[in-house]
Scaffold this active site. Structure first.
Site, PDB file in Angstrom:
ATOM      1  N   LYS A   1      -1.090 -16.283 -22.402  1.00 32.20           N
ATOM      2  CA  LYS A   1      -0.787 -15.234 -23.282  1.00 32.20           C
ATOM      3  C   LYS A   1      -0.199 -14.133 -22.562  1.00 32.20           C
ATOM      4  O   LYS A   1      -0.482 -13.662 -21.505  1.00 32.20           O
ATOM      5  CB  LYS A   1      -2.178 -14.825 -23.872  1.00 32.20           C
ATOM      6  CG  LYS A   1      -1.891 -13.685 -24.940  1.00 32.20           C
ATOM      7  CD  LYS A   1      -3.336 -13.135 -25.468  1.00 32.20           C
ATOM      8  CE  LYS A   1      -3.619 -11.922 -24.489  1.00 32.20           C
ATOM      9  NZ  LYS A   1      -4.920 -11.409 -24.617  1.00 32.20           N
TER      10      LYS A   1
ATOM     11  N   LYS B   1      -0.798  -7.339 -20.946  1.00 38.60           N
ATOM     12  CA  LYS B   1      -0.570  -5.976 -20.437  1.00 38.60           C
ATOM     13  C   LYS B   1      -1.011  -5.869 -19.002  1.00 38.60           C
ATOM     14  O   LYS B   1      -0.652  -5.273 -17.927  1.00 38.60           O
ATOM     15  CB  LYS B   1      -1.249  -4.728 -21.212  1.00 38.60           C
ATOM     16  CG  LYS B   1      -0.713  -4.338 -22.334  1.00 38.60           C
ATOM     17  CD  LYS B   1      -1.120  -2.889 -22.684  1.00 38.60           C
ATOM     18  CE  LYS B   1      -1.664  -2.873 -24.125  1.00 38.60           C
ATOM     19  NZ  LYS B   1      -3.009  -3.293 -24.571  1.00 38.60           N
TER      20      LYS B   1
ATOM     21  N   LYS C   1     -13.895 -12.422 -17.959  1.00 42.31           N
ATOM     22  CA  LYS C   1     -13.918 -11.419 -16.925  1.00 42.31           C
ATOM     23  C   LYS C   1     -15.182 -11.525 -16.002  1.00 42.31           C
ATOM     24  O   LYS C   1     -14.932 -11.339 -14.924  1.00 42.31           O
ATOM     25  CB  LYS C   1     -14.019 -10.171 -17.699  1.00 42.31           C
ATOM     26  CG  LYS C   1     -12.539  -9.700 -18.190  1.00 42.31           C
ATOM     27  CD  LYS C   1     -12.439  -8.200 -18.387  1.00 42.31           C
ATOM     28  CE  LYS C   1     -11.083  -8.063 -19.112  1.00 42.31           C
ATOM     29  NZ  LYS C   1     -10.741  -6.874 -19.571  1.00 42.31           N
TER      30      LYS C   1
HETATM   31  P1  TYM Z   1      -4.575  -4.927 -27.094  1.00 44.48           P
HETATM   32  O1  TYM Z   1      -4.438  -3.537 -26.659  1.00 44.48           O
HETATM   33  O2  TYM Z   1      -4.925  -6.025 -25.801  1.00 44.48           O
HETATM   34  O3  TYM Z   1      -3.559  -5.397 -27.956  1.00 44.48           O
HETATM   35  C1  TYM Z   1      -3.113  -4.536 -29.063  1.00 44.48           C
HETATM   36  C2  TYM Z   1      -2.460  -5.475 -30.145  1.00 44.48           C
HETATM   37  O4  TYM Z   1      -1.584  -6.506 -29.761  1.00 44.48           O
HETATM   38  C3  TYM Z   1      -1.760  -7.735 -29.860  1.00 44.48           C
HETATM   39  N1  TYM Z   1      -1.392  -8.716 -28.682  1.00 44.48           N
HETATM   40  C4  TYM Z   1      -0.323  -9.732 -28.903  1.00 44.48           C
HETATM   41  N2  TYM Z   1      -0.189 -10.315 -30.029  1.00 44.48           N
HETATM   42  C5  TYM Z   1       0.601 -11.220 -29.757  1.00 44.48           C
HETATM   43  N3  TYM Z   1       0.743 -11.753 -28.653  1.00 44.48           N
HETATM   44  C6  TYM Z   1       0.465 -11.310 -27.466  1.00 44.48           C
HETATM   45  N4  TYM Z   1       0.481 -11.930 -26.545  1.00 44.48           N
HETATM   46  C7  TYM Z   1      -0.520 -10.199 -27.891  1.00 44.48           C
HETATM   47  N5  TYM Z   1      -1.094  -9.358 -26.668  1.00 44.48           N
HETATM   48  C8  TYM Z   1      -1.674  -8.529 -27.600  1.00 44.48           C
HETATM   49  C9  TYM Z   1      -3.591  -7.846 -29.790  1.00 44.48           C
HETATM   50  O5  TYM Z   1      -3.868  -9.012 -30.746  1.00 44.48           O
HETATM   51  C10 TYM Z   1      -3.708  -6.464 -30.567  1.00 44.48           C
HETATM   52  O6  TYM Z   1      -3.575  -6.623 -31.832  1.00 44.48           O
HETATM   53  N6  TYM Z   1      -9.557  -4.954 -28.519  1.00 44.48           N
HETATM   54  C11 TYM Z   1      -8.103  -4.559 -28.994  1.00 44.48           C
HETATM   55  C12 TYM Z   1      -8.026  -3.274 -29.320  1.00 44.48           C
HETATM   56  C13 TYM Z   1      -9.039  -2.843 -30.513  1.00 44.48           C
HETATM   57  C14 TYM Z   1      -8.899  -2.920 -31.696  1.00 44.48           C
HETATM   58  C15 TYM Z   1     -10.107  -2.219 -32.293  1.00 44.48           C
HETATM   59  C16 TYM Z   1      -7.995  -3.741 -32.500  1.00 44.48           C
HETATM   60  C17 TYM Z   1     -10.044  -2.018 -30.110  1.00 44.48           C
HETATM   61  N7  TYM Z   1     -10.437  -1.603 -31.326  1.00 44.48           N
HETATM   62  C18 TYM Z   1     -10.254  -2.311 -33.744  1.00 44.48           C
HETATM   63  C19 TYM Z   1      -8.337  -3.564 -33.711  1.00 44.48           C
HETATM   64  C20 TYM Z   1      -9.214  -3.249 -34.468  1.00 44.48           C
HETATM   65  C21 TYM Z   1      -7.156  -4.669 -27.683  1.00 44.48           C
HETATM   66  O7  TYM Z   1      -7.363  -4.981 -26.751  1.00 44.48           O
HETATM   67  O8  TYM Z   1      -5.912  -4.831 -28.138  1.00 44.48           O
END
Ligand code: TYM
Length: 325
Positions: free
Chosen positions: A193, A196, A112
């Protein structure tokens, strides 16, 4: 006491099939075995600007999608990060323990920082807040997609550093990846990947996409110059579609798709995705029929977990010698 599970999703952009196959589906499957807490991490979402009106809508929409995807609010607590002050409070306490060098080395920060001229401090602190989310609940299992592995490693390193400075305080959390679907790639570019924040039309399958839109996106997905599926050497585009199909419908195996022409294979993939999403979309419509239902459920989730968060924050403050009555 049952082991505790914690995980979260940012309420930014449109939730997609990667979020479902990488996270939500696994959450729904394991929730019965553990004490589970699933969080809408709105404080993480605001590390980049979000329109306030849009964000407050997205928070409720995300909660409704959790339930629609099979998270049972009776069994699991569904909570909003910003409604529980312990997340931000513990994040500060951990910020004071986190070496700046560790944060500057994180992949998400580096990529970023390279793209933007000015970058908010929130992006740098992002992993500390995520560590706080997990450690606040003393969670021992964190079910996520593969892209979160580095953040989980950081969380363990930070917990260890805290424990060695101030005495045994935190439980070490383990990363739990799904067997299939831990990394779903973009349909338009299988080297990237599914994300969103990527808004091009053919990139992601939204959880609320209409069947027609799903068919169209899959029909246009990037493949390669072959014309039939060779399970021994799938190109990245076909391999990604196969993973999606297999994660949606376990009866789709390599044997079954061997030799299928790409057009027919894509139809099979689309059918599997549509069949998987249909009940989720139906439940989503039912749940959102009564908007007050989601607010009640989030309130109940919060009440249930508050004592855990108070205990941890008091324990951490005491360990650090801060003022605790
Ligand atoms: P986020 O919001 O980007 O994504 C949420 C969950 O979806 C999974 N994910 C994917 N899995 C497979 N293929 C993909 N292309 C893909 N894109 C997203 C992510 O691995 C995630 O499990 N930092 C985290 C949110 C967070 C969090 C936490 C997670 C904040 N605090 C504490 C676990 C524990 C995030 O941005 O996820």
């Amino acid at each position: 006491m049952r082991a505790r599970v914690f995980s979260g999703i940012q309420p930014s952009g449109q939730l997609h099939i990667g979020n479902y196959l990488g996270a939500l589906k696994n959450w729904a499957e394991i929730q019965g075995r553990y004490e589970s807490i699933f969080c809408i991490v709105d404080l993480h979402a605001i590390t980049v600007y979000q329109s306030p009106a849009e964000l407050s809508k997205k928070i409720r929409e995300t909660a409704a999608l959790f339930v629609a995807a099979g998270i049972d609010p009776e069994q699991s607590s569904i909570v909003v990060q910003s409604s529980i002050s312990g997340h931000a409070e513990l994040a500060w306490l951990l910020t004071c323990v986190a070496p700046l060098g560790w944060l500057q080395r994180m992949t998400q920060f580096k990529s970023k920082a390279e793209k933007q001229e000015t970058i908010g401090d929130g992006i740098l602190q992002y992993p500390v807040l995520m560590a706080a989310d997990i450690l606040l609940y003393q969670a021992s299992i964190v079910p996520v997609g593969e892209d979160q592995s580095q953040h989980l490693e950081f969380t363990r390193d930070l917990a260890q550093r805290f424990n060695s400075l101030y005495g045994e305080t935190f439980v070490m959390p383990a990363t739990n990846l799904p067997a299939v679907g831990a990394r779903i790639m973009g349909l338009d570019d299988p080297a990237q990947k599914m994300s969103k924040s990527e808004t091009s039309a053919g990139h992601a399958i939204g959880l609320l996409d209409e069947p027609k839109a799903i068919q169209k996106k899959i029909a246009r997905a990037t493949t390669d110059s072959q014309s039939a599926v060779d399970p021994g050497s799938m190109g990245p585009g076909i391999a990604n579609l196969f993973t999606i199909a297999q994660a949606c419908d376990g009866s789709i195996t390599k044997d079954r798709v061997a030799g299928m022409r790409y057009g027919d294979f894509k139809k099979l993939v689309a059918e599997a995705v549509i069949a998987r999403l249909e009940p989720i979309q139906r439940r989503y419509r039912e749940i959102t029929d009564d908007p007050s239902h989601i607010d009640q459920l989030l309130e109940a989730g919060k009440e249930r977990v508050l004592p855990i968060t108070h205990d941890t924050v008091a324990k951490v403050k005491r360990a650090m010698g801060l003022f605790v009555r």
